[in-house]
Motif scaffolding. Sequence first.
Motif, PDB file in Angstrom:
ATOM      1  N   ASN A 141      -0.721  13.278 -12.050  1.00 47.18           N
ATOM      2  CA  ASN A 141      -0.874  11.821 -11.989  1.00 47.18           C
ATOM      3  C   ASN A 141      -0.756  11.403 -10.517  1.00 47.18           C
ATOM      4  O   ASN A 141       0.260  11.638  -9.861  1.00 47.18           O
ATOM      5  CB  ASN A 141       0.238  11.167 -12.834  1.00 47.18           C
ATOM      6  N   VAL A 142      -1.855  10.815 -10.032  1.00 45.54           N
ATOM      7  CA  VAL A 142      -1.931  10.465  -8.605  1.00 45.54           C
ATOM      8  C   VAL A 142      -1.845   8.954  -8.440  1.00 45.54           C
ATOM      9  O   VAL A 142      -2.549   8.209  -9.130  1.00 45.54           O
ATOM     10  CB  VAL A 142      -3.262  10.974  -8.003  1.00 45.54           C
ATOM     11  N   GLU A 143      -0.993   8.500  -7.534  1.00 48.20           N
ATOM     12  CA  GLU A 143      -0.829   7.059  -7.320  1.00 48.20           C
ATOM     13  C   GLU A 143      -0.748   6.775  -5.819  1.00 48.20           C
ATOM     14  O   GLU A 143       0.004   7.423  -5.097  1.00 48.20           O
ATOM     15  CB  GLU A 143       0.444   6.580  -8.042  1.00 48.20           C
ATOM     16  N   ALA A 144      -1.515   5.780  -5.384  1.00 49.07           N
ATOM     17  CA  ALA A 144      -1.537   5.443  -3.953  1.00 49.07           C
ATOM     18  C   ALA A 144      -0.290   4.676  -3.528  1.00 49.07           C
ATOM     19  O   ALA A 144       0.173   4.806  -2.398  1.00 49.07           O
ATOM     20  CB  ALA A 144      -2.792   4.627  -3.637  1.00 49.07           C
ATOM     21  N   ALA A 145       0.262   3.881  -4.444  1.00 46.42           N
ATOM     22  CA  ALA A 145       1.440   3.073  -4.102  1.00 46.42           C
ATOM     23  C   ALA A 145       2.657   3.979  -3.930  1.00 46.42           C
ATOM     24  O   ALA A 145       2.653   5.129  -4.364  1.00 46.42           O
ATOM     25  CB  ALA A 145       1.690   2.040  -5.203  1.00 46.42           C
ATOM     26  N   PRO A 146       3.722   3.440  -3.300  1.00 49.94           N
ATOM     27  CA  PRO A 146       4.896   4.293  -3.042  1.00 49.94           C
ATOM     28  C   PRO A 146       5.699   4.607  -4.295  1.00 49.94           C
ATOM     29  O   PRO A 146       6.671   5.347  -4.237  1.00 49.94           O
ATOM     30  CB  PRO A 146       5.746   3.469  -2.072  1.00 49.94           C
ATOM     31  N   THR A 147       5.324   4.067  -5.433  1.00 46.33           N
ATOM     32  CA  THR A 147       6.078   4.331  -6.653  1.00 46.33           C
ATOM     33  C   THR A 147       5.174   4.294  -7.875  1.00 46.33           C
ATOM     34  O   THR A 147       4.105   3.679  -7.855  1.00 46.33           O
ATOM     35  CB  THR A 147       7.213   3.292  -6.841  1.00 46.33           C
ATOM     36  N   VAL A 148       5.635   4.952  -8.903  1.00 47.66           N
ATOM     37  CA  VAL A 148       5.030   4.816 -10.229  1.00 47.66           C
ATOM     38  C   VAL A 148       5.297   3.388 -10.720  1.00 47.66           C
ATOM     39  O   VAL A 148       6.296   2.774 -10.334  1.00 47.66           O
ATOM     40  CB  VAL A 148       5.706   5.859 -11.163  1.00 47.66           C
ATOM     41  N   LEU A 149       4.447   2.831 -11.529  1.00 50.73           N
ATOM     42  CA  LEU A 149       4.615   1.488 -12.090  1.00 50.73           C
ATOM     43  C   LEU A 149       5.062   0.464 -11.028  1.00 50.73           C
ATOM     44  O   LEU A 149       6.143  -0.128 -11.144  1.00 50.73           O
ATOM     45  CB  LEU A 149       5.634   1.512 -13.236  1.00 50.73           C
ATOM     46  N   PRO A 150       4.217   0.267 -10.019  1.00 51.45           N
ATOM     47  CA  PRO A 150       4.614  -0.608  -8.921  1.00 51.45           C
ATOM     48  C   PRO A 150       5.049  -1.985  -9.440  1.00 51.45           C
ATOM     49  O   PRO A 150       4.412  -2.552 -10.326  1.00 51.45           O
ATOM     50  CB  PRO A 150       3.340  -0.741  -8.077  1.00 51.45           C
ATOM     51  N   GLY A 151       6.157  -2.481  -8.907  1.00 49.27           N
ATOM     52  CA  GLY A 151       6.621  -3.818  -9.281  1.00 49.27           C
ATOM     53  C   GLY A 151       7.561  -3.821 -10.471  1.00 49.27           C
ATOM     54  O   GLY A 151       8.151  -4.850 -10.802  1.00 49.27           O
ATOM     55  N   ASP A 198      10.894  -2.526 -12.822  1.00 50.52           N
ATOM     56  CA  ASP A 198      12.319  -2.238 -12.605  1.00 50.52           C
ATOM     57  C   ASP A 198      12.566  -0.764 -12.247  1.00 50.52           C
ATOM     58  O   ASP A 198      12.085   0.132 -12.938  1.00 50.52           O
ATOM     59  CB  ASP A 198      13.073  -2.580 -13.900  1.00 50.52           C
ATOM     60  N   LYS A 199      13.349  -0.542 -11.188  1.00 51.42           N
ATOM     61  CA  LYS A 199      13.508   0.821 -10.671  1.00 51.42           C
ATOM     62  C   LYS A 199      14.173   1.773 -11.681  1.00 51.42           C
ATOM     63  O   LYS A 199      13.767   2.926 -11.839  1.00 51.42           O
ATOM     64  CB  LYS A 199      14.299   0.822  -9.362  1.00 51.42           C
ATOM     65  N   GLU A 200      15.158   1.265 -12.373  1.00 52.06           N
ATOM     66  CA  GLU A 200      15.858   2.115 -13.336  1.00 52.06           C
ATOM     67  C   GLU A 200      14.902   2.610 -14.423  1.00 52.06           C
ATOM     68  O   GLU A 200      14.931   3.779 -14.839  1.00 52.06           O
ATOM     69  CB  GLU A 200      17.020   1.333 -13.964  1.00 52.06           C
ATOM     70  N   LEU A 201      14.035   1.704 -14.880  1.00 51.83           N
ATOM     71  CA  LEU A 201      13.064   2.081 -15.918  1.00 51.83           C
ATOM     72  C   LEU A 201      12.017   3.047 -15.366  1.00 51.83           C
ATOM     73  O   LEU A 201      11.595   3.987 -16.043  1.00 51.83           O
ATOM     74  CB  LEU A 201      12.386   0.829 -16.484  1.00 51.83           C
ATOM     75  N   VAL A 202      11.610   2.796 -14.131  1.00 53.99           N
ATOM     76  CA  VAL A 202      10.641   3.690 -13.493  1.00 53.99           C
ATOM     77  C   VAL A 202      11.220   5.102 -13.400  1.00 53.99           C
ATOM     78  O   VAL A 202      10.560   6.089 -13.738  1.00 53.99           O
ATOM     79  CB  VAL A 202      10.261   3.165 -12.090  1.00 53.99           C
ATOM     80  N   ASP A 203      12.468   5.199 -12.967  1.00 52.36           N
ATOM     81  CA  ASP A 203      13.103   6.511 -12.844  1.00 52.36           C
ATOM     82  C   ASP A 203      13.182   7.216 -14.196  1.00 52.36           C
ATOM     83  O   ASP A 203      12.968   8.425 -14.299  1.00 52.36           O
ATOM     84  CB  ASP A 203      14.512   6.377 -12.256  1.00 52.36           C
ATOM     85  N   TYR A 204      13.502   6.432 -15.216  1.00 51.42           N
ATOM     86  CA  TYR A 204      13.555   7.001 -16.566  1.00 51.42           C
ATOM     87  C   TYR A 204      12.193   7.593 -16.945  1.00 51.42           C
ATOM     88  O   TYR A 204      12.095   8.726 -17.433  1.00 51.42           O
ATOM     89  CB  TYR A 204      13.958   5.914 -17.560  1.00 51.42           C
ATOM     90  N   LYS A 224      16.501  -8.051 -20.971  1.00 52.29           N
ATOM     91  CA  LYS A 224      17.096  -6.809 -21.432  1.00 52.29           C
ATOM     92  C   LYS A 224      16.169  -5.625 -21.140  1.00 52.29           C
ATOM     93  O   LYS A 224      14.980  -5.652 -21.447  1.00 52.29           O
ATOM     94  CB  LYS A 224      17.311  -6.919 -22.938  1.00 52.29           C
ATOM     95  N   LYS A 225      16.759  -4.579 -20.565  1.00 54.90           N
ATOM     96  CA  LYS A 225      15.992  -3.352 -20.361  1.00 54.90           C
ATOM     97  C   LYS A 225      16.065  -2.487 -21.611  1.00 54.90           C
ATOM     98  O   LYS A 225      17.115  -2.361 -22.221  1.00 54.90           O
ATOM     99  CB  LYS A 225      16.568  -2.540 -19.201  1.00 54.90           C
ATOM    100  N   LEU A 226      14.963  -1.883 -21.945  1.00 57.19           N
ATOM    101  CA  LEU A 226      14.931  -1.021 -23.133  1.00 57.19           C
ATOM    102  C   LEU A 226      14.402   0.361 -22.750  1.00 57.19           C
ATOM    103  O   LEU A 226      13.512   0.493 -21.917  1.00 57.19           O
ATOM    104  CB  LEU A 226      14.013  -1.630 -24.197  1.00 57.19           C
ATOM    105  N   PHE A 227      14.954   1.371 -23.412  1.00 58.88           N
ATOM    106  CA  PHE A 227      14.543   2.754 -23.183  1.00 58.88           C
ATOM    107  C   PHE A 227      14.269   3.430 -24.527  1.00 58.88           C
ATOM    108  O   PHE A 227      14.767   2.997 -25.562  1.00 58.88           O
ATOM    109  CB  PHE A 227      15.670   3.579 -22.544  1.00 58.88           C
ATOM    110  N   GLY A 228      13.553   4.521 -24.441  1.00 59.00           N
ATOM    111  CA  GLY A 228      13.481   5.457 -25.570  1.00 59.00           C
ATOM    112  C   GLY A 228      12.982   4.854 -26.863  1.00 59.00           C
ATOM    113  O   GLY A 228      12.009   4.097 -26.882  1.00 59.00           O
ATOM    114  N   LYS A 229      13.640   5.202 -27.938  1.00 62.73           N
ATOM    115  CA  LYS A 229      13.136   4.872 -29.268  1.00 62.73           C
ATOM    116  C   LYS A 229      13.074   3.362 -29.548  1.00 62.73           C
ATOM    117  O   LYS A 229      12.099   2.892 -30.131  1.00 62.73           O
ATOM    118  CB  LYS A 229      13.977   5.560 -30.350  1.00 62.73           C
ATOM    119  N   PRO A 230      14.113   2.576 -29.174  1.00 60.06           N
ATOM    120  CA  PRO A 230      14.031   1.137 -29.454  1.00 60.06           C
ATOM    121  C   PRO A 230      12.820   0.495 -28.767  1.00 60.06           C
ATOM    122  O   PRO A 230      12.105  -0.303 -29.363  1.00 60.06           O
ATOM    123  CB  PRO A 230      15.346   0.585 -28.888  1.00 60.06           C
TER     124      PRO A 230
END
Lengths: 397, 397
Positions: free
Chosen positions: B198-208, B210-216, B363-369
């Motif tokens: 997966n190639v992305e020109a921006a400095p991060t995945v999912l630019p803009g 939340d960082k915690e969610l991006v890291d997840y 609210k941030k959500l992860f995983g199954k929910p």
Amino acid sequence: MGLPKIVVLGAGYGGLMTVVGLQKQLNMAEAEVTLVNQNPYHYVTTKLHEPAAGTLDSEHARVSLDDVINRDKVKFIQDRVTKLDVENKQVHLEEGEPLSYDYVVFGLGSAPETFGIKGLLENAYFIRNLDGVRLIREHMEHLFAQYNNREEKSDEPLTIVVGGAGFTGIEYVGELVDRIPHLCKQFDIPRDKVRLVNVEAAPTVLPGFDKELVDYAVQYLEERGVEFRINTPIEECTSEGVVLKGGEKIQSSLVVWTGGVRGNALLEEAGIETMRGRVKVDEYLRAPGYEDVFIVGDSSLIFNEEERPYPPTAQMATQQGQHLAKNLLALLRGGEMKPFRFELKGTLASLGRGAAIGIVGKKKLFGKPASFLKRANDWRWFFQLGGIGLMMKKMKL
Amino acid sequence: MGLPKIVVLGAGYGGLMTVVGLQKQLNMAEAEVTLVNQNPYHYVTTKLHEPAAGTLDSEHARVSLDDVINRDKVKFIQDRVTKLDVENKQVHLEEGEPLSYDYVVFGLGSAPETFGIKGLLENAYFIRNLDGVRLIREHMEHLFAQYNNREEKSDEPLTIVVGGAGFTGIEYVGELVDRIPHLCKQFDIPRDKVRLVNVEAAPTVLPGFDKELVDYAVQYLEERGVEFRINTPIEECTSEGVVLKGGEKIQSSLVVWTGGVRGNALLEEAGIETMRGRVKVDEYLRAPGYEDVFIVGDSSLIFNEEERPYPPTAQMATQQGQHLAKNLLALLRGGEMKPFRFELKGTLASLGRGAAIGIVGKKKLFGKPASFLKRANDWRWFFQLGGIGLMMKKMKL
């Protein structure tokens, strides 16, 4: 370590039936049996037209050798045979060390017989092995997916050409007749934009088969949109399609050749006399002049009482394998081999999911009863290979 | 025949929601509503990454317009729009006669934004419409089928390159992560012979985002074998693969570009001022300078309070369509239009079948929910379109 070495090449009908017969009766200390096969599975050649058309998942057309082989009695080597050295009694492999044998059973598959048609080997597809039929299926589905993505919407239909109207050709066409309407729906293509053409050089479909049954098959398939070109050899196959004798050109990106098989080239390379790669074996299934080289399946050639060769079939190979296992046991135990006699039990050809034609004994069968018997045949093969457990596992419900 | 004519172009989220809103409230004699769409169906753009990966049958990602439109109140024309003539208040069609309008609602889909990358339009695939994603899927499966049929068995892996790590890119990669092990099993290919980059020109995945969610998301996908090339623009796409900035070449026969969309070219051709093909609409969703040209969906551009453009999403288009239907009714009945305000309800990105990330409210959500909510969103869309019946029909069980 002085045990006689039996090396079986190929896990097709003939080779595998030999192994299964041997492992049933062999005592541990009687012989060392080794099976060599390119894949860790047997594929059911008589079913390959189904995954090729996409009417059956390819898993149903193969059997893991683990489900069949008794590893206490048979050693399995997954490798490709590169040479049969009959002088030094050795089999050369692509990756492993050469294998020595006291008896070798040659059951390696056939190669397509192209009758010298220009461009066929390069441009056509062949119903030959599991990897090959998966490719046919995916190539076909790719063509359907491309259809509505063409830059220029022309009226050019999507055309599938099947070369050869023998058993494999007709059975494959029968599956396509079932599958094409589903593909048309799935990819939003009008049914009349898909052509299916079956080309045969002989003067009839299913040459040599009962005329009434042939007429039934032709009518059944024509009613479902198949176009036949009988008595019409293919002169050339290119990346654009085929050119028929008489000049007709059929544009096609999927040409599947089912027009015949020849024996495996390794036999000719071993210096054994062949006819179209096939070896006229003696009554004990031995290559002429060799006491220790047995040939089963498509590479063997057996003549009937009228001195005409039997066509290479799974039925023939299975009977050969069963018979050869008994003869090998006799040899090991100092007994006498018995001559092989092929007993034709019947001939069935499916025409897709709902119909089939065939002769069993002297009775002609049509439609659903023939279709049921054909299915029963598949089950029987799984039963012969791996008992009731394997049969249940593979039965297509 | 003097009824006001409303012509809605495109059955995407915006156009279709406009039509559904109108037909709910409109009386027969109030207006003549016509919907023009290239296909007889709406496709669910937010789900297209699933049929593209082959994890969902494409039937689940579309809705027949027959299931949505009330033909007593809305006339449907299946055709392709070739020109919007704002001077003469006419819409030109590829096959049919031009349509005159009093109000036109422009909801035609976007085009890929390639940022001028050489060779991308010619060689990459785009997650854009139903025919296109079916082609991606079949092309991919064809590559898997070819793998074991290569003449020369090299160690060259089968590599899929996904350009862009925005929402579509990440969701598509998430589906592929689920699908690839199945394809490997189906075609007898070792998992480590398939690469997913997966190639992305921006400095991060999912630019803009939340960082915690991006890291997840990154950790989840990397653990499943995804290789990321972040901060790395694609310099060129060829039939052999991609060349990245810095010189890395990745051989690939399947490059899927998800790096962004631009507005539909017909707006620019109509003489309306655009930015990357998108039109900065006024608070009533009108093209600047026109009282009768409304634009909804990906071709409209709306700025938030910080004067930054909202990204084009289904959520935005749906709210626009709902709002516009009410405003059009007000216009027809001599009332006042109300200004449109986008209300961000939340953002969810799936990572395949089992996981997702998102923000709903604060609210941030992860995983199954998160994954469940994402699914619930799909159901809600079917419910909004066609009520409980359509929802039940389309629910993926």
